[in-house]
Motif scaffolding. Structure first.
Motif, mmCIF file in Angstrom:
data_model
loop_
_atom_site.group_PDB
_atom_site.id
_atom_site.type_symbol
_atom_site.label_atom_id
_atom_site.label_comp_id
_atom_site.label_asym_id
_atom_site.label_seq_id
_atom_site.Cartn_x
_atom_site.Cartn_y
_atom_site.Cartn_z
ATOM 1 N N GLU A 182 65.112 -4.533 19.703
ATOM 2 C CA GLU A 182 64.214 -3.349 20.216
ATOM 3 C C GLU A 182 65.337 -2.218 20.346
ATOM 4 O O GLU A 182 66.640 -2.638 20.582
ATOM 5 N N PRO A 183 65.123 -0.975 20.515
ATOM 6 C CA PRO A 183 65.880 -0.142 20.530
ATOM 7 C C PRO A 183 66.378 0.167 22.049
ATOM 8 O O PRO A 183 65.969 -0.536 23.129
ATOM 9 N N GLU B 15 56.067 -11.440 19.610
ATOM 10 C CA GLU B 15 55.931 -10.035 19.183
ATOM 11 C C GLU B 15 54.903 -9.934 17.992
ATOM 12 O O GLU B 15 55.433 -10.612 16.930
ATOM 13 N N THR B 16 54.083 -8.875 18.382
ATOM 14 C CA THR B 16 53.269 -8.606 17.017
ATOM 15 C C THR B 16 53.442 -7.607 16.302
ATOM 16 O O THR B 16 52.902 -7.398 15.242
ATOM 17 N N SER C 218 57.717 -10.984 22.839
ATOM 18 C CA SER C 218 56.968 -9.749 23.135
ATOM 19 C C SER C 218 57.671 -8.991 24.228
ATOM 20 O O SER C 218 58.212 -9.636 24.980
ATOM 21 N N ASP C 219 57.262 -7.975 24.314
ATOM 22 C CA ASP C 219 57.949 -6.847 25.243
ATOM 23 C C ASP C 219 57.494 -7.375 26.646
ATOM 24 O O ASP C 219 58.392 -7.593 27.743
ATOM 25 N N PHE D 221 56.385 -10.503 27.794
ATOM 26 C CA PHE D 221 57.012 -11.626 28.155
ATOM 27 C C PHE D 221 58.485 -11.671 28.518
ATOM 28 O O PHE D 221 58.964 -12.290 29.523
ATOM 29 N N TYR D 222 59.115 -10.767 27.681
ATOM 30 C CA TYR D 222 60.503 -10.819 27.845
ATOM 31 C C TYR D 222 60.729 -10.084 29.070
ATOM 32 O O TYR D 222 61.710 -10.608 29.879
ATOM 33 N N SER D 223 60.030 -8.841 29.386
ATOM 34 C CA SER D 223 60.003 -8.299 30.542
ATOM 35 C C SER D 223 59.871 -9.368 32.005
ATOM 36 O O SER D 223 60.539 -9.057 32.809
ATOM 37 N N SER D 224 59.058 -10.210 31.810
ATOM 38 C CA SER D 224 58.706 -11.145 32.829
ATOM 39 C C SER D 224 60.011 -12.041 33.131
ATOM 40 O O SER D 224 60.301 -12.419 34.445
ATOM 41 N N LEU D 225 60.875 -12.263 32.321
ATOM 42 C CA LEU D 225 62.032 -13.111 32.287
ATOM 43 C C LEU D 225 63.004 -12.360 32.971
ATOM 44 O O LEU D 225 63.798 -12.879 33.693
#
Length: 297
Positions: A12-13, A252-253, A275-276, A278-282
């Motif tokens: 991701e950026p 990630e779609t 996905s953004d 799910f990753y953020s939830s971690l």
């Protein structure tokens, strides 16, 4: 101690990474060791904008990067790569580089133990000398046996650090320690005064609190040995492809363009790009565990 996070686990950026870090109250970034991907002037400006500092970097020892290759040209290219990671870290005002000596995923040796130790010490010494001049500390990181046949335990990393130089230390990662150490608390104590960095994921390499590790006890042991650096989040969640999936959508779609090598590295570690959401939830889960243990930012 303060809380940091890596950024290599999702393509991701870097602006998006820093937005997520700021939202979760994470103080520092341990940036992926890919100097060609970053304009350090731009990254410095983004760090300032988001109120995050650079703690350091981690070498991504993938592909042909290998300090113990039988091919001398490959070893030389790896030393040059690691020096560039050190230079990038210095330009971002970072303090440490976590160094993985051999190719991640390579589990067959190129030479005898005597040959490889010689190549290993020579290569790390050259990187170390460059780092000393730059004011950056080198931390040797052990990985578990399924990711490397070389440097799996803290005592092995300490032996290499001893052979390299007095300011060389170790980076201890509790996910790998949970596999390789008889007693991870004893390993921390053995490395007292030599720990330059600590990486955190739970026993299943998911976010903190999603496995069985006791992070209150880990933080307490680190306090007892006088560690005062970063606790750097480095979880790598796998994708559950079955009807038993308890996490919801993970994949990630709409991925950004990344190199085939980087994409394969992420897939090898987690089976797919995350996905953004799910990753953020971690991050959120990890900080719910870690922030109360470390204290206010």
């Amino acid at each position: 101690m303060h809380i940091a996070a890596h950024n290599w686990m999702r393509a991701e950026p870097i602006r998006r990474t820093l937005e997520r870090m700021r939202a979760n109250g994470i103080e520092a970034l341990e940036i992926a060791g890919e100097p060609a991907q970053y304009d350090t002037r731009e990254v410095r400006a983004l760090l300032k904008e988001h109120g995050v500092r650079c703690w350091g970097a981690v070498t991504l020892t993938t592909g042909e990067r290998n300090l113990v290759s039988r091919d001398a040209a490959r070893r030389e290219a790896t030393v040059d790569y690691m020096k560039r990671v050190v230079t990038m870290t210095r330009e971002l005002d970072g303090e440490i580089v976590s160094l993985v000596p051999a190719t991640v995923g390579k589990v067959v040796a190129d030479g005898t133990p005597e040959e490889e130790w010689k190549w290993l010490v020579e290569g790390v010494k050259e990187v170390y000398d460059h780092a000393v001049r730059a004011g950056v500390r080198i931390a040797i990181e052990p990985l578990n046996r399924f990711e490397t046949y070389l440097i799996n335990r803290g005592d092995q990393a300490l032996a290499l650090a001893d052979a390299v130089g007095p300011e060389c230390g170790v980076c201890l990662d509790v996910f790998h320690m949970n596999i390789e150490e008889v007693d991870l608390h004893a390993a921390f104590r053995q490395a007292e005064g030599r720990i330059h960095d600590v990486h955190l994921a739970d026993s299943n390499r998911f976010a903190l609190g999603m496995g069985h590790l006791d992070f209150a006890a880990i933080v307490q042991t680190l306090r007892e040995v006088g560690y005062d650096g970063a606790l750097s989040l480095e979880f790598v969640a796998t994708v559950d492809r079955t009807p038993a999936n308890p996490y919801g959508p993970q994949v990630e779609t709409d991925p950004i363009d990344i190199s085939p090598q980087q994409k394969q590295f992420l897939i090898d570690h987690g089976s797919h790009l995350l996905s953004d959401a799910f990753y953020s939830s971690l991050f959120t889960r990890s900080m719910q565990v870690l922030r109360p243990l470390v204290g206010p930012r």
